[in-house]
Design a protein around this motif. Sequence first.
Motif, PDB file in Angstrom:
ATOM      1  N   GLN A  37     -11.446 -19.336  50.061  1.00 62.50           N
ATOM      2  CA  GLN A  37     -12.481 -19.045  51.040  1.00 62.50           C
ATOM      3  C   GLN A  37     -13.836 -19.536  50.535  1.00 62.50           C
ATOM      4  N   ASP A  38     -14.570 -20.164  51.431  1.00 57.93           N
ATOM      5  CA  ASP A  38     -15.906 -20.636  51.102  1.00 57.93           C
ATOM      6  C   ASP A  38     -16.873 -19.457  51.193  1.00 57.93           C
ATOM      7  N   ILE A  40     -20.069 -19.333  51.434  1.00 61.64           N
ATOM      8  CA  ILE A  40     -21.147 -19.537  52.395  1.00 61.64           C
ATOM      9  C   ILE A  40     -20.645 -19.255  53.803  1.00 61.64           C
ATOM     10  N   GLU A  41     -19.460 -19.755  54.124  1.00 67.05           N
ATOM     11  CA  GLU A  41     -18.889 -19.488  55.451  1.00 67.05           C
ATOM     12  C   GLU A  41     -18.621 -17.998  55.637  1.00 67.05           C
ATOM     13  N   LYS A  42     -18.163 -17.351  54.588  1.00 71.58           N
ATOM     14  CA  LYS A  42     -17.913 -15.911  54.665  1.00 71.58           C
ATOM     15  C   LYS A  42     -19.213 -15.151  54.920  1.00 71.58           C
ATOM     16  N   ARG A  44     -21.889 -16.361  56.427  1.00 75.64           N
ATOM     17  CA  ARG A  44     -22.320 -16.655  57.795  1.00 75.64           C
ATOM     18  C   ARG A  44     -21.578 -15.787  58.807  1.00 75.64           C
ATOM     19  N   ARG A  45     -20.257 -15.659  58.611  1.00 75.96           N
ATOM     20  CA  ARG A  45     -19.480 -14.823  59.525  1.00 75.96           C
ATOM     21  C   ARG A  45     -19.934 -13.372  59.460  1.00 75.96           C
ATOM     22  N   SER A  46     -20.213 -12.903  58.260  1.00 76.05           N
ATOM     23  CA  SER A  46     -20.674 -11.527  58.090  1.00 76.05           C
ATOM     24  C   SER A  46     -22.021 -11.320  58.788  1.00 76.05           C
ATOM     25  N   GLU A  48     -23.214 -13.064  61.331  1.00 71.93           N
ATOM     26  CA  GLU A  48     -23.001 -13.114  62.775  1.00 71.93           C
ATOM     27  C   GLU A  48     -22.442 -11.790  63.304  1.00 71.93           C
TER      28      GLU A  48
END
Length: 59
Positions: A37-38, A40-42, A44-46, A48
Motif C-alpha cells: 500500500q502506498d 500517500i494514497e492511504k 488521501r483516502r483517509s 477524503e
Amino acid sequence: MSIWATLLIIAIVLGVVWSNIALLKHSAKMDMKNFNQDPIEKARRSLEEKQRAEEDKKD
C-alpha cells in the motif's frame, strides 16, 4: 582452544542458522498486500473520508 569453547561456538552458530530459517518460514506466511500500500494514497483516502464525514454532519 578447549573442547567447551569449540562446542559453545558450534552451538551459537547452529542457533543463529536455525533462528534465521525459522524467521524465513514465518515471513513466508505473512500477507504481503499490507506492505504494497502506498502511504500517500492511504492518507488521501483517509482525508477524503474525514471530509465526507464533516460534510454529512453539516447537513
